[in-house]
Design a protein around this motif. Structure first.
Motif, PDB file in Angstrom:
ATOM      1  N   ALA A 155       0.716  -1.176   0.035  1.00 47.58           N
ATOM      2  CA  ALA A 155       0.097  -0.089   0.046  1.00 47.58           C
ATOM      3  C   ALA A 155       0.983   1.348   0.125  1.00 47.58           C
ATOM      4  N   SER A 156       0.222   2.411  -0.318  1.00 47.94           N
ATOM      5  CA  SER A 156       1.072   3.661  -0.463  1.00 47.94           C
ATOM      6  C   SER A 156       1.855   3.744   0.816  1.00 47.94           C
ATOM      7  N   VAL A 157       2.994   4.311   0.878  1.00 49.67           N
ATOM      8  CA  VAL A 157       3.662   4.556   2.008  1.00 49.67           C
ATOM      9  C   VAL A 157       4.542   5.973   1.909  1.00 49.67           C
ATOM     10  N   VAL A 158       4.503   6.703   2.795  1.00 53.97           N
ATOM     11  CA  VAL A 158       5.326   8.072   2.597  1.00 53.97           C
ATOM     12  C   VAL A 158       6.107   8.401   3.979  1.00 53.97           C
ATOM     13  N   ALA A 159       7.221   9.047   3.732  1.00 55.85           N
ATOM     14  CA  ALA A 159       7.994   9.146   4.697  1.00 55.85           C
ATOM     15  C   ALA A 159       7.330  10.368   5.614  1.00 55.85           C
ATOM     16  N   VAL A 160       7.505  10.360   7.101  1.00 55.79           N
ATOM     17  CA  VAL A 160       7.296  11.407   7.708  1.00 55.79           C
ATOM     18  C   VAL A 160       8.526  11.764   8.821  1.00 55.79           C
ATOM     19  N   MET A 161       8.437  13.034   9.135  1.00 55.35           N
ATOM     20  CA  MET A 161       9.444  13.535  10.381  1.00 55.35           C
ATOM     21  C   MET A 161       8.974  14.373  11.290  1.00 55.35           C
ATOM     22  N   LYS A 162       9.263  14.135  12.305  1.00 52.52           N
ATOM     23  CA  LYS A 162       8.628  15.017  13.525  1.00 52.52           C
ATOM     24  C   LYS A 162       9.128  16.405  13.423  1.00 52.52           C
ATOM     25  N   ALA A 246       2.569   5.755   6.803  1.00 57.24           N
ATOM     26  CA  ALA A 246       3.664   6.771   6.888  1.00 57.24           C
ATOM     27  C   ALA A 246       4.606   6.075   7.699  1.00 57.24           C
ATOM     28  N   SER A 247       6.081   6.602   7.495  1.00 60.86           N
ATOM     29  CA  SER A 247       6.966   5.689   7.735  1.00 60.86           C
ATOM     30  C   SER A 247       8.150   6.817   8.410  1.00 60.86           C
ATOM     31  N   THR A 248       8.680   6.650   9.548  1.00 65.18           N
ATOM     32  CA  THR A 248       9.667   7.396   9.937  1.00 65.18           C
ATOM     33  C   THR A 248      10.980   6.838   9.171  1.00 65.18           C
ATOM     34  N   PHE A 249      12.292   7.506   9.025  1.00 68.74           N
ATOM     35  CA  PHE A 249      13.337   6.981   8.375  1.00 68.74           C
ATOM     36  C   PHE A 249      14.403   7.507   9.024  1.00 68.74           C
ATOM     37  N   THR A 250      15.706   6.762   8.655  1.00 64.63           N
ATOM     38  CA  THR A 250      16.992   7.520   9.179  1.00 64.63           C
ATOM     39  C   THR A 250      17.792   7.893   8.076  1.00 64.63           C
ATOM     40  N   SER A 251      18.021   9.132   8.268  1.00 64.83           N
ATOM     41  CA  SER A 251      18.845   9.958   7.084  1.00 64.83           C
ATOM     42  C   SER A 251      18.499  11.263   7.709  1.00 64.83           C
TER      43      SER A 251
END
Ligand code: G1P
Length: 297
Positions: A155-162, A246-251
């Protein structure tokens, strides 16, 4: 695996005037390559083969950058500048670059819709052409991380950041439901809300993987905030109909379309550049000392 991507690069770059009067903001240099190079490089490292660049008028320098420059390469070959020649050859062979013209600046959502005929029914990534993501440990980049999550959840998944309270109104914000590890189920999205209306502090940094169903929503999206057809509004509509994550990310992320973000990206990437890093480290230490001593007041 996600094999296709859209890189919208049609914006007017008003935050970077006067430089962007004649140079597209995506062509401003970070160390020794234009911003767009780093974005395309991220996509390619994530396994993407076909890249649709959405461009506006005055942006032909972007497609020329990924094209063959016969006279230049011929001269480099004759002069024996093999290293430079190899670099240029590599850049123009990185991916299939397909250039599509957005005839009017109607918004990010409209720009993405311009890529539909090339993408067709495949899931695809969207990478905003002025955001630079730098992996800290040489690990998978953000698009790779999203692509993997898409494979897991289908399914669609987008990056999110706080983000901080004062930055909420600069971004698209996700209304998130539940969290397992780094993944949220999303109930909806709001583009550039006022702080009081924001459903969370989870902001969209400009990296997305979509099911092709997003195109149907984009076609039906009316102009929203700033009078533009907003990608975030179409995402909101899709999230109401099917699973959306939505997914957090390391970068590290640098908004290179913003003056300070651009300068930070230059400093950080020069610290990662083998030729420049020692000189840059010495220079930063010297500057820090001068700051401490009261210079630059
Ligand atoms: C766009 C998107 C927004 C996103 C942002 C990331 O806004 O519309 O949802 O959070 O990029 O930079 P823009 O920066 O073009 O105003």
């Amino acid at each position: 695996m996600i094999k296709k991507a859209i890189i919208p690069a049609a914006g007017l770059g008003t935050r970077f005037l006067p430089a962007t009067k004649t140079v597209p903001k995506e062509m401003l240099t970070i160390v020794d390559a234009p911003i767009i190079f780093y974005v395309v490089e991220e996509a390619v490292k994530a396994g993407i083969e076909d890249i649709v660049l959405i461009q506006g008028r005055g942006k032909t320098a972007i497609e020329d950058f990924f094209d063959l420059s016969y006279e230049l390469e011929d001269k480099l070959a004759k002069d024996g500048k093999t290293h430079l020649l190899e670099r240029l050859t590599k850049i123009r062979s990185m991916a299939n670059i397909i250039s599509v013209r957005q005839k009017q600046p109607l918004g990010l959502g409209h720009a993405v819709l311009c890529g539909q005929s090339v993408i067709g029914k495949s899931p695809f990534a969207v990478l905003l052409g002025d955001e630079i993501m730098v992996s800290r440990d040489g690990g998978p980049n953000v698009t790779e991380q999203l692509s993997k999550k898409f494979d897991d959840v289908q399914a669609s998944v987008v990056a999110v950041m706080k983000v901080r309270d004062e930055d909420v109104s600069k971004y698209g914000i996700a209304d998130v439901e539940e969290k397992s590890d780094s993944l949220f189920k999303v109930k909806g999205f709001v583009e550039k809300p006022k702080l009081a209306d924001a459903p969370s502090r989870w902001a969209l940094p400009g990296r997305y993987v979509f099911s092709s169903d997003i195109f149907e929503e984009l076609k039906n999206t009316k102009s929203g905030v700033l009078g533009e057809i907003q990608l975030t509004d179409s995402m909101n509509m899709l999230a109401k109909k099917q699973n959306f994550y939505a997914s957090t990310f390391t970068s590290d992320r640098h908004d290179a379309g913003d003056k300070f973000g651009y300068l930070k990206a230059n400093v950080e990437l020069s610290l990662r550049n083998l030729e420049l890093k020692n000189e840059m480290k010495n220079y930063i230490q010297e500057l820090a000392l001068r700051l401490q001593q009261g210079e630059f007041k």
